[in-house]
Design a protein around this motif. Structure first.
Motif: not given
Length: 258
Positions: A44, A62-63, A65-66, A93, A99, A102-105
């Motif tokens: 993350w 990633p964190a 970006v989300r 996730d 919020k 939040v799921d990881a791609s």
């Protein structure tokens, strides 16, 4: 120094080819090592304290970006009320207060798209390396090799940085944010016409290099002393297009207009 001395001082063709092959081997080995590594928890690119509060977010990770930010609070799922937050951030996730989930791609580096980027970078490394190894002596062939290497490193970093690997994100910042615009501008200031000898073009290039050095310094200070990342981000939005514009201007402006 005369031309014969310059030829003697330049590495031999065999030595240059050896350097190219070693660089290509390292490139392939790094990518193969990442592919062969066992699947791990999502990277993350963040840190949390014992209360689940996010204390650090890796820029462009990633964190980030989300939309996760320092100060956000992670929540434990109802079925995992006693799981430590250090373990919780390894899940695919996360539940964040205010919020939601939040799921990881899915992993990008091992995917076809990620490996396509790596392959393009490998081809760039081969083309630029062979041009340097077998091309005529001179600044343009050296700069073409540097430009190709910068593109290859940036693409390798982009492929694995999307999955949150810190080394890859650092590679994108250095190769894509500083080395590429500098080598791009320097190459087109040297080919097809040598314009670095002209004061106006040399001044632009020196300004670009100075901005890139300051950019790398602020990027390093973000990790060392917590300098706000917005400083490095602002400089990056200046350095990259500035380098592109210098190269394109040098390529397109006729010599008679100088």
């Amino acid at each position: 120094m005369n031309s014969s001395q310059l030829r003697r001082s330049r590495p031999s063709r065999r030595s240059r080819l050896t350097v190219v092959l070693l660089a290509l081997l390292v490139y392939v080995v790094v990518n193969a090592t990442m592919l062969a590594a066992p699947t791990t928890a999502p990277q993350w690119g963040l840190r949390v304290d014992n209360q689940g509060t996010i204390t650090w977010v890796d820029p462009n990770g990633p964190a980030d970006v989300r939309g996760l930010r320092v100060g956000d609070r992670l929540l434990r799922p109802m079925i995992s009320t006693h799981v430590p937050y250090a373990v919780l951030v390894q899940q695919r996730d996360l539940v964040v207060r205010g919020k939601g989930r939040v799921d990881a791609s899915p992993p990008f580096g091992p995917s076809r798209s990620g490996q396509a980027l790596v392959l393009v970078g490998m081809l760039m490394l081969v083309v630029g390396g062979l041009a340097w190894a077998y091309g005529p002596a001179g600044r343009p062939t050296v700069l073409l090799g540097m430009l190709s290497a910068a593109i290859a490193l940036a693409l390798l970093g982009e492929a694995w940085g999307s999955d949150g690997y810190g080394w890859a994100m650092r590679l994108v910042a250095i190769a894509g944010g500083a080395l590429f615009p500098i080598s791009w501008a320097a190459f087109f200031l040297s080919f097809p016409r040598d314009r670095l000898a002209l004061p106006r073009w040399r001044l632009l290039f020196v300004g670009l290099v100075a901005l890139a050095v300051v950019l790398m310094a602020t990027y390093a200070l973000f990790f060392l002393i917590g300098l706000p990342y917005v400083v490095a981000h602002t400089l990056n939005t200046l350095v990259f297009p500035f380098g592109l514009m210098i190269g394109l201007a040098a390529l397109t402006i006729p010599g008679r207009d100088e």
